[in-house]
Motif scaffolding. Structure first.
Motif, PDB file in Angstrom:
ATOM      1  N   UNK A  36       0.825  -1.209   0.000  1.00  0.00           N
ATOM      2  CA  UNK A  36       0.000   0.000   0.000  1.00  0.00           C
ATOM      3  C   UNK A  36       0.859   1.260   0.000  1.00  0.00           C
ATOM      4  N   UNK A  37       2.014   1.220   0.651  1.00  0.00           N
ATOM      5  CA  UNK A  37       2.899   2.389   0.623  1.00  0.00           C
ATOM      6  C   UNK A  37       3.409   2.656  -0.790  1.00  0.00           C
ATOM      7  N   UNK A  38       3.703   1.608  -1.538  1.00  0.00           N
ATOM      8  CA  UNK A  38       4.287   1.771  -2.868  1.00  0.00           C
ATOM      9  C   UNK A  38       3.271   2.198  -3.926  1.00  0.00           C
ATOM     10  N   UNK A  39       1.985   1.852  -3.719  1.00  0.00           N
ATOM     11  CA  UNK A  39       0.971   2.235  -4.713  1.00  0.00           C
ATOM     12  C   UNK A  39       0.133   3.419  -4.239  1.00  0.00           C
ATOM     13  N   UNK A  40       0.451   3.967  -3.078  1.00  0.00           N
ATOM     14  CA  UNK A  40      -0.416   4.983  -2.465  1.00  0.00           C
ATOM     15  C   UNK A  40      -0.635   6.187  -3.370  1.00  0.00           C
ATOM     16  N   UNK A  41       0.406   6.652  -4.042  1.00  0.00           N
ATOM     17  CA  UNK A  41       0.249   7.848  -4.874  1.00  0.00           C
ATOM     18  C   UNK A  41      -0.706   7.602  -6.031  1.00  0.00           C
ATOM     19  N   UNK A  42      -0.713   6.384  -6.561  1.00  0.00           N
ATOM     20  CA  UNK A  42      -1.643   6.053  -7.637  1.00  0.00           C
ATOM     21  C   UNK A  42      -3.047   5.793  -7.106  1.00  0.00           C
ATOM     22  N   UNK A 249      -7.031  -5.433  -7.462  1.00  0.00           N
ATOM     23  CA  UNK A 249      -7.850  -4.721  -8.449  1.00  0.00           C
ATOM     24  C   UNK A 249      -6.912  -3.846  -9.281  1.00  0.00           C
ATOM     25  N   UNK A 250      -6.721  -4.228 -10.549  1.00  0.00           N
ATOM     26  CA  UNK A 250      -5.611  -3.700 -11.349  1.00  0.00           C
ATOM     27  C   UNK A 250      -6.092  -2.951 -12.579  1.00  0.00           C
ATOM     28  N   UNK A 251      -5.779  -1.660 -12.719  1.00  0.00           N
ATOM     29  CA  UNK A 251      -6.081  -0.953 -13.967  1.00  0.00           C
ATOM     30  C   UNK A 251      -5.340  -1.581 -15.144  1.00  0.00           C
ATOM     31  N   UNK A 252      -6.037  -1.626 -16.285  1.00  0.00           N
ATOM     32  CA  UNK A 252      -5.524  -2.267 -17.491  1.00  0.00           C
ATOM     33  C   UNK A 252      -5.420  -1.274 -18.631  1.00  0.00           C
ATOM     34  N   UNK A 274       2.963  -3.287  -8.314  1.00  0.00           N
ATOM     35  CA  UNK A 274       4.001  -2.320  -7.935  1.00  0.00           C
ATOM     36  C   UNK A 274       4.872  -1.994  -9.141  1.00  0.00           C
ATOM     37  N   UNK A 275       5.268  -3.018  -9.892  1.00  0.00           N
ATOM     38  CA  UNK A 275       6.114  -2.802 -11.068  1.00  0.00           C
ATOM     39  C   UNK A 275       5.376  -2.030 -12.147  1.00  0.00           C
ATOM     40  N   UNK A 276       4.088  -2.314 -12.321  1.00  0.00           N
ATOM     41  CA  UNK A 276       3.294  -1.607 -13.332  1.00  0.00           C
ATOM     42  C   UNK A 276       3.187  -0.120 -12.988  1.00  0.00           C
ATOM     43  N   UNK A 277       2.941   0.174 -11.715  1.00  0.00           N
ATOM     44  CA  UNK A 277       2.838   1.578 -11.300  1.00  0.00           C
ATOM     45  C   UNK A 277       4.175   2.284 -11.478  1.00  0.00           C
ATOM     46  N   UNK A 278       5.262   1.601 -11.135  1.00  0.00           N
ATOM     47  CA  UNK A 278       6.583   2.212 -11.287  1.00  0.00           C
ATOM     48  C   UNK A 278       6.897   2.499 -12.749  1.00  0.00           C
ATOM     49  N   UNK A 280       4.529   2.703 -15.413  1.00  0.00           N
ATOM     50  CA  UNK A 280       3.509   3.397 -16.211  1.00  0.00           C
ATOM     51  C   UNK A 280       2.706   4.434 -15.430  1.00  0.00           C
ATOM     52  N   UNK A 281       2.901   4.520 -14.119  1.00  0.00           N
ATOM     53  CA  UNK A 281       2.029   5.378 -13.332  1.00  0.00           C
ATOM     54  C   UNK A 281       0.646   4.755 -13.223  1.00  0.00           C
ATOM     55  N   UNK A 282      -0.350   5.577 -13.007  1.00  0.00           N
ATOM     56  CA  UNK A 282      -1.731   5.105 -12.843  1.00  0.00           C
ATOM     57  C   UNK A 282      -2.406   5.008 -14.205  1.00  0.00           C
ATOM     58  N   UNK A 283      -2.649   3.781 -14.659  1.00  0.00           N
ATOM     59  CA  UNK A 283      -3.299   3.585 -15.957  1.00  0.00           C
ATOM     60  C   UNK A 283      -4.763   4.023 -15.936  1.00  0.00           C
TER      61      UNK A 283
END
Length: 298
Positions: A36-42, A249-252, A274-278, A280-283
């Motif tokens: 949750x800390x790593x995806x919090x900004x998204x 729950x993953x944005x595609x 986590x890798x996707x957010x790093x 691509x940011x928030x899809x």
């Protein structure tokens, strides 16, 4: 590993506890908090100004899970709490406006986070999102949900509406469309009419009625999730799945929906997300951009 650790998250004090507790068979509380800390900004923009409800499980997958709407005991006094009018009367809800609040909720075993399609600014009858919940019946999978998603996207596009796909983190998909503040009746009416029209056009694949006996081998277009009283799993929330690590729950991207050929194609682990957010940011960032909102036809 220490049982309790004092930390600062964006200047907010938190006492993290029981970090070595196993919540999923191959996943600990420390790993949940790190996720949750790593995806919090998204994730935070999808929660901001929305009353949250939770699936809590202090013992993880080995113990009872329960729906919680009131703030959990020991919620820090700096986390935003708002009183929401509900059918059963006024009820306090947490509002997770930022990373510290999100991590504080996770520390209190809020494993899943759910939010409505309206904000406290727009009010209960000012929905700013339309959601189509694609729910596979017995014998159907995420593959059929992707076929259904493309049909829903086409129908919405014909009405001038764009949508963003997000896995439920379990079996199905959610398609979200940003709206200017719109009444519950208008959003529910539009979603139901669109679902019934699509189900009539593609009866071998789609169903718009809730009767479970009708859903075998088909995808249920659940338009009722647009009701003011309903919530959906927030983008990026973990899910209480009976798996070694939680579903997410993953944005595609739409290309991922178009190319889906197996359930595994849309099964993402927390590390994957986590890798996707790093990378691509928030899809699903467009859902939080007022410039993307379009009114319903008519």
């Amino acid at each position: 590993m220490p049982q309790k650790v004092r930390v600062q998250v964006d200047g907010r004090p938190l006492l993290l506890s029981h970090l070595d507790k196993v919540l999923w068979p191959a996943w600990t509380k420390a790993e949940m908090l790190d996720y949750y800390a790593r995806v919090a900004d998204a994730m935070a923009p999808h929660l901001r100004d929305r009353p949250a409800s939770f699936l809590r499980g202090p013992e993880g997958m080995t113990g009872p899970l329960f729906v919680a709407k009131n703030p959990p005991p020991q919620t820090p006094d700096w986390v935003r709490i708002e009183v929401i009018e509900a059918k059963e009367g006024p009820r306090e809800h947490l509002v997770l406006d930022d990373a510290p609040s999100l991590i504080a909720a996770a520390n209190l075993y809020c494993l899943e986070i759910h939010v409505p399609q309206w904000t406290l600014t727009t009010g209960r009858d000012g929905h700013d999102r339309l959601v189509v919940d694609l729910d596979p019946g017995e014998g159907a999978t995420a593959v059929e949900c992707c076929v259904a998603a493309l049909l829903v996207r086409e129908a919405l596009a014909a009405d001038g509406l764009a949508c963003w796909p997000v896995t439920s983190g379990s079996k199905g998909l959610h398609l979200y469309t940003p709206l200017p503040p719109t009444t519950e009746d208008a959003v529910v009416g539009y979603a139901r009419t669109a679902a019934e029209r699509l189900a009539a056009a593609y009866p071998q694949l789609l169903v718009a009625r809730m009767t479970k006996a009708l859903r075998t081998g088909k995808v249920f277009l659940d338009w009722s999730q647009n009701s003011t009283s309903k919530t959906t799993s927030a983008p990026y929330t973990l899910r209480a799945t009976r798996t070694p690590v939680p579903g997410v729950s993953t944005p595609l991207t739409w290309s991922e929906v178009e190319s889906c050929r197996s359930v595994e194609d849309l099964a993402f682990s927390p590390e994957d997300v986590i890798a996707r957010v790093a990378a691509h940011g928030d899809l699903a960032a467009g859902l939080c951009d007022p410039a993307e909102a379009r009114g319903l036809p008519g």
